[in-house]
Enzyme design. Structure first.
Site, PDB file in Angstrom:
ATOM      1  CB  ALA A  65     -59.756   1.900 -78.023  1.00 11.84           C
ATOM      2  N   GLY A 109     -62.241   6.183 -79.438  1.00 17.05           N
ATOM      3  CA  GLY A 109     -62.275   5.501 -80.731  1.00 17.05           C
ATOM      4  C   GLY A 109     -63.680   5.443 -81.326  1.00 17.05           C
ATOM      5  CD  GLU A 112     -59.843   8.518 -82.255  1.00 18.79           C
ATOM      6  OE1 GLU A 112     -59.931   7.521 -81.520  1.00 18.79           O
ATOM      7  OE2 GLU A 112     -58.768   9.067 -82.518  1.00 18.79           O
ATOM      8  CD  GLU A 132     -59.260   9.237 -77.183  1.00 17.34           C
ATOM      9  OE1 GLU A 132     -59.716  10.366 -76.876  1.00 17.34           O
ATOM     10  OE2 GLU A 132     -59.593   8.638 -78.214  1.00 17.34           O
TER      11      GLU A 132
HETATM   12  C1  HXC Z   1     -63.715  -1.411 -72.137  1.00 14.28           C
HETATM   13  C2  HXC Z   1     -65.691  -0.497 -71.405  1.00 14.28           C
HETATM   14  C3  HXC Z   1     -65.404   0.721 -72.069  1.00 14.28           C
HETATM   15  C4  HXC Z   1     -64.188   0.793 -72.791  1.00 14.28           C
HETATM   16  C5  HXC Z   1     -67.303   0.944 -71.062  1.00 14.28           C
HETATM   17  N1  HXC Z   1     -66.883  -0.304 -70.809  1.00 14.28           N
HETATM   18  N2  HXC Z   1     -66.416   1.591 -71.823  1.00 14.28           N
HETATM   19  N3  HXC Z   1     -64.863  -1.546 -71.451  1.00 14.28           N
HETATM   20  N4  HXC Z   1     -63.388  -0.294 -72.798  1.00 14.28           N
HETATM   21  N5  HXC Z   1     -63.852   1.880 -73.485  1.00 14.28           N
HETATM   22  C6  HXC Z   1     -67.551  -1.342 -69.990  1.00 14.28           C
HETATM   23  C7  HXC Z   1     -67.464  -1.043 -68.505  1.00 14.28           C
HETATM   24  O1  HXC Z   1     -66.227  -1.457 -67.980  1.00 14.28           O
HETATM   25  C8  HXC Z   1     -68.637  -1.843 -67.996  1.00 14.28           C
HETATM   26  O2  HXC Z   1     -68.325  -3.207 -67.929  1.00 14.28           O
HETATM   27  C9  HXC Z   1     -69.668  -1.698 -69.116  1.00 14.28           C
HETATM   28  O3  HXC Z   1     -68.932  -1.350 -70.286  1.00 14.28           O
HETATM   29  C10 HXC Z   1     -70.687  -0.592 -68.828  1.00 14.28           C
HETATM   30  O4  HXC Z   1     -69.981   0.603 -68.565  1.00 14.28           O
HETATM   31  P1  HXC Z   1     -70.242   1.526 -67.264  1.00 14.28           P
HETATM   32  O5  HXC Z   1     -69.032   2.352 -67.084  1.00 14.28           O
HETATM   33  O6  HXC Z   1     -70.710   0.693 -66.131  1.00 14.28           O
HETATM   34  O7  HXC Z   1     -71.463   2.406 -67.797  1.00 14.28           O
HETATM   35  P2  HXC Z   1     -71.884   3.880 -67.348  1.00 14.28           P
HETATM   36  O8  HXC Z   1     -71.722   4.039 -65.859  1.00 14.28           O
HETATM   37  O9  HXC Z   1     -73.213   4.122 -67.959  1.00 14.28           O
HETATM   38  O10 HXC Z   1     -70.784   4.843 -68.028  1.00 14.28           O
HETATM   39  C11 HXC Z   1     -70.729   4.940 -69.410  1.00 14.28           C
HETATM   40  C12 HXC Z   1     -69.411   5.649 -69.822  1.00 14.28           C
HETATM   41  C13 HXC Z   1     -68.201   4.916 -69.178  1.00 14.28           C
HETATM   42  C14 HXC Z   1     -69.419   7.120 -69.399  1.00 14.28           C
HETATM   43  C15 HXC Z   1     -69.334   5.598 -71.363  1.00 14.28           C
HETATM   44  O11 HXC Z   1     -68.327   3.512 -69.473  1.00 14.28           O
HETATM   45  C16 HXC Z   1     -66.871   5.351 -69.662  1.00 14.28           C
HETATM   46  O12 HXC Z   1     -66.374   6.413 -69.308  1.00 14.28           O
HETATM   47  N6  HXC Z   1     -66.236   4.527 -70.513  1.00 14.28           N
HETATM   48  C17 HXC Z   1     -64.883   4.787 -71.005  1.00 14.28           C
HETATM   49  C18 HXC Z   1     -64.889   5.899 -72.023  1.00 14.28           C
HETATM   50  C19 HXC Z   1     -63.492   6.181 -72.520  1.00 14.28           C
HETATM   51  O13 HXC Z   1     -62.577   6.565 -71.760  1.00 14.28           O
HETATM   52  N7  HXC Z   1     -63.266   5.976 -73.811  1.00 14.28           N
HETATM   53  C20 HXC Z   1     -61.970   6.198 -74.444  1.00 14.28           C
HETATM   54  C21 HXC Z   1     -61.213   4.893 -74.489  1.00 14.28           C
HETATM   55  S1  HXC Z   1     -59.581   5.105 -75.080  1.00 14.28           S
HETATM   56  P3  HXC Z   1     -68.100  -3.965 -66.520  1.00 14.28           P
HETATM   57  O14 HXC Z   1     -68.008  -5.401 -66.922  1.00 14.28           O
HETATM   58  O15 HXC Z   1     -66.841  -3.423 -65.961  1.00 14.28           O
HETATM   59  O16 HXC Z   1     -69.315  -3.623 -65.691  1.00 14.28           O
HETATM   60  C22 HXC Z   1     -59.750   5.199 -76.727  1.00 14.28           C
HETATM   61  C23 HXC Z   1     -58.464   5.362 -77.476  1.00 14.28           C
HETATM   62  C24 HXC Z   1     -58.678   5.282 -78.963  1.00 14.28           C
HETATM   63  O17 HXC Z   1     -60.789   5.145 -77.290  1.00 14.28           O
HETATM   64  C25 HXC Z   1     -57.423   5.514 -79.704  1.00 14.28           C
HETATM   65  C26 HXC Z   1     -56.373   4.513 -79.548  1.00 14.28           C
HETATM   66  C27 HXC Z   1     -55.292   4.932 -78.617  1.00 14.28           C
END
Ligand code: HXC
Length: 258
Positions: A65, A109, A112, A132
């Site tokens: 998400a 997400g 999911e 998460e």
């Molecule tokens: C918003 C995101 C994002 C996310 C990545 N980006 N994941 N933006 N929401 N979930 C953005 C980054 O901010 C960045 O933009 C660009 O995408 C590239 O990501 P990087 O982090 O620079 O890439 P990398 O170093 O290759 O790392 C990849 C990654 C990491 C390991 C996937 O991005 C990461 O950990 N992302 C978050 C994963 C996560 O926690 N997902 C769960 C979300 S909560 P900018 O512009 O900043 O450079 C969820 C809840 C669902 O899903 C249910 C509802 C409650």
């Protein structure tokens, strides 16, 4: 239909939804979730479409998400908008098979969304996870429920409590992934599988999907009875007759989806 965050393509009976927010690793913002829901409903209503594929990019199916969109929301905000309810409702109503073609990250997400599909084919670079907990929340689009049903309690707890990632091999070993394909071949392979499904009798395929889904919802006794009744009902279709005749006459069946 025009979309901002996904691409929609239709070919040979297959609808292809490509998540398309490369700047955010296909993070699921509200627009993207709404657009996926709209595209799924439109494809499901299209009688030419017999299978749907959802995919992302080589680097990310979807990294979760959209954290930036969620960061400032309050409890009351998320309770009121309940953004993640819609996509689960849509998956419940879609009768057409939906295959997730996952390369790269399928996190939160994203994982999911893949699990809401009927099955997952993974590229060899795929990484699944429910991270998460590291953000101070828990999965919210069905992760605690679907992952546990798919891989069992021990591995689901391990994934959900630590937030660690699972690679494609581990995903296949634990039943999350049905097959692994080289990343360069992923889309063509999955589209081929989807075309094969789309060429089958659409009513039979819809009933096979519905009946298999029942296995997770009901008792064995009721599920077996339900299956048998659906099996009986398929004898009312022209496609059933054609399928069996074609076998006996040693030719390919011509299904009319009737
Ligand atoms: C918003 C995101 C994002 C996310 C990545 N980006 N994941 N933006 N929401 N979930 C953005 C980054 O901010 C960045 O933009 C660009 O995408 C590239 O990501 P990087 O982090 O620079 O890439 P990398 O170093 O290759 O790392 C990849 C990654 C990491 C390991 C996937 O991005 C990461 O950990 N992302 C978050 C994963 C996560 O926690 N997902 C769960 C979300 S909560 P900018 O512009 O900043 O450079 C969820 C809840 C669902 O899903 C249910 C509802 C409650």
């Amino acid at each position: 239909m025009t979309f901002e965050t996904i691409l929609l393509d239709k070919q040979d009976g297959v609808g292809l939804i490509t998540l398309n927010r490369p700047e955010a690793l296909n993070a699921l913002n509200s627009t993207l979730l709404d657009e996926v829901a709209d595209a799924l409903i439109a494809l499901d209503e299209d009688s030419d479409i017999g299978a749907i594929v959802i995919t992302g990019s080589e680097k990310a199916f979807a990294a979760g998400a959209d954290i930036k969109e969620m960061a400032e929301l309050s409890f009351a905000d998320v309770l009121k908008t309940d953004k993640f309810a819609l996509i689960n409702r849509v998956f419940e109503q879609v009768r057409t098979p939906v295959i997730a073609a996952v390369a790269g990250y399928a996190l939160g997400g994203g994982c999911e969304l893949a699990m809401a599909c009927d099955f997952i084919i993974a590229a060899d670079n795929a990484k699944f996870g429910q991270p998460e907990i590291k953000l101070g929340v828990i999965p919210g689009i069905g992760g605690t429920q679907r992952l546990t049903r798919i891989v069992g309690k021990s591995k689901a707890m391990d994934m959900i409590l630590t937030g660690r990632m699972m690679d494609a091999e581990e995903g296949e070993r634990s039943g999350l992934v049905s097959r692994i394909v080289a990343v360069d071949d992923l889309l063509e392979t999955v589209l081929g599988i989807a075309r094969d499904i789309a060429a089958l009798s659409h009513p039979a395929v819809a009933m096979a999907k519905e009946t298999t889904d029942r296995a997770l919802e009901t008792t064995l006794h009721e599920g077996i009875l339900y299956e048998r009744r659906v099996f009986h009902s398929l004898f009312a279709t022209e496609d059933r007759r054609e399928g069996m005749l074609a076998f006996i006459e040693k030719r390919q069946p011509k299904f009319k989806h009737q």
